[in-house]
Enzyme design. Sequence first.
Site, short mmCIF file in Angstrom:
data_model
loop_
_atom_site.label_atom_id
_atom_site.label_comp_id
_atom_site.label_asym_id
_atom_site.label_seq_id
_atom_site.Cartn_x
_atom_site.Cartn_y
_atom_site.Cartn_z
N ASP A 52 0.59 -1.48 -0.24
CA ASP A 52 0.28 -0.19 0.00
C ASP A 52 0.84 1.52 -0.06
O ASP A 52 2.11 1.63 0.98
CB ASP A 52 -0.60 -0.51 1.42
CG ASP A 52 -2.12 1.09 1.33
OD1 ASP A 52 -3.01 1.41 0.07
OD2 ASP A 52 -2.12 2.39 2.03
N GLU A 68 1.62 -0.02 -4.42
CA GLU A 68 1.07 1.77 -5.34
C GLU A 68 2.18 2.36 -5.77
O GLU A 68 2.35 3.14 -4.45
CB GLU A 68 0.50 1.82 -4.61
CG GLU A 68 -1.82 1.46 -4.62
CD GLU A 68 -2.87 2.14 -3.84
OE1 GLU A 68 -3.42 2.38 -3.64
OE2 GLU A 68 -2.07 1.73 -2.48
#
Length: 581
Positions: free
Chosen positions: A175, A212
């Site tokens: 993340d 990400e």
Amino acid sequence: LNTVQLLPVFDNASVEEAKERQRGPVKADLRALPSDSPQQQRLIALTVANSPYNWGYDPWHYQAVEGSYCSSLASAEGSGRVHEFRAMIGALHALGLRVVLDQVFNHTASYGQNTKSVLDRIVPGYYHRLSPLGFTEQSTCCPNVATEHAMAQKLMVDSVLLWAREYKVDGFRFDLMGHHSRDNMLAVRAALDALTPEHDGVDGRAVTMYGEGWNFGEVADDARFVQARQGNLAGTGIGTFNDRLRDAVRGGGPFDHDPRAQGFGTGLFTASNEAAVNGDGYHQRDRLLRDTDLIQLGLTGNLRDYWLPSNARRLFVRGDELEYNGGPAGYAAEPDEVINYVDAHDNETLFDALTLKLPIETPMADRVRMNTLCLALATLGQGPVMWHAGTDILRSKSLDRNSYNSGDWFNFLDWTMTDNGFGAGLPPEDDNGPKWDFFRPFLAELALKPTPDDLAEAHAQALDLLRLRASTRLFRLASGHAVRTKVTFPVSDTAHQVPGVIVMRIDDRLGDPAQDEWANLIAVFNATPLPVRLPVPGLDGRHLLHPVQANGHDSVVKGTRVQGEWVRVPARTFAVLVRPW
């Protein structure tokens, strides 16, 4: 389809684990309310403190399993949660599925001396990233973790190794990976690569890493270290999500004030929704040409050194010479360094985006076709592909752009394919309130809610799409060199380029053969509401509709016709033509 990516399963700080203390609104009360009512989200907000579900992005203990997913509170005690989690991983492996875990090392749920703070109570001021004034940075959403510090990196490495060794997971999604350093990710990669079946029970070299690669916050543009972001990971084998293709297919971006901005797959120029945000016809055509370029580059794996005939620039350009939001569009060295996708848990689902962006009078059958075509633009490209769970059955979150804390009412997923979730009320006001005036007319329109037959149709079309990708290695070339050698866009930037149409050719006669069934294939993506007929260099009478489509569920694509070097493809359809050796 060979992998399941799970949202966070480590112990989080915000979901109540004890079933008897969990609180939620009565579902029957929510169902009785109108489809465009604000009352559903108000009732959900009253019980959010003891909610039985959210996405889990509130890290508390990185190396412990979350207990709320256990079958009971008793089973969550001690080793019970470990046993049940291992059993789940084993069951998924038995189905032939790899398992990827979502890791959230960029922030924690709390800091300082708060009761759910861990790292700051061990070494105050060390584990969290501080501003020049000494305040804890929170650009991620919450207290940022300073993984550039040695012991914070060690926490990352040790945690990943534990999940790989003890639970036998197959990959990790990071993340907000751009808030970590490139060195962090290389350290994790090196530690995984050192795991062996003989010593650790797992081949760490086969463990996948991606994340990400967004570039923002106090670390943006490598301000504090070389980030693990898009453009900085070429050659590492670590993937990042491709927002270029996503935005070009859907239209606009995730932070638009007006969510009706259209893209290649949602009617830009070819089926205008007449929203002012899209501009006049000249502006729309120019944007469509740029979106077409970005999608074509995405179909190559977003390679930085792929030479593309640009429709917008009217000349050949390298992938890294195309522009996206002020930076280079192409940034990957190899196709496995990019994850192509058109929807994920963040932002509106693909169905909801199509609802907002297509003309409201678009028939449901055409919405189903555009759902499949949008998926095809990601799925038939090079490199890994991610589908959001339920995207094949038109999953809706009632237009919710951030359902992190919206409970299982807006995160509803009906595997019986009876209800796709649309019309569950106005989505939570905190993240969606400014857009409620846009949402109301859509949610009030009952014709925009698909029937079970519509869901079944979408599912059947999606299954054929998966079969297409799996049918040949030509959709899964192993290297950037093979992509540059074999993949071309023969109609791009020619007099025969039609707005809203992409033609891709993959020729296995060039370079080393990747498979032995087809000499080449030609994929035509027609996103327009009209049939298209155009010449394709290299097309001849030996090209046939791919057997998956010729014998598949969709009757419309079977209307594709080849006449010499000309092909006719029905409206809102993609067709794959193959030529035997």
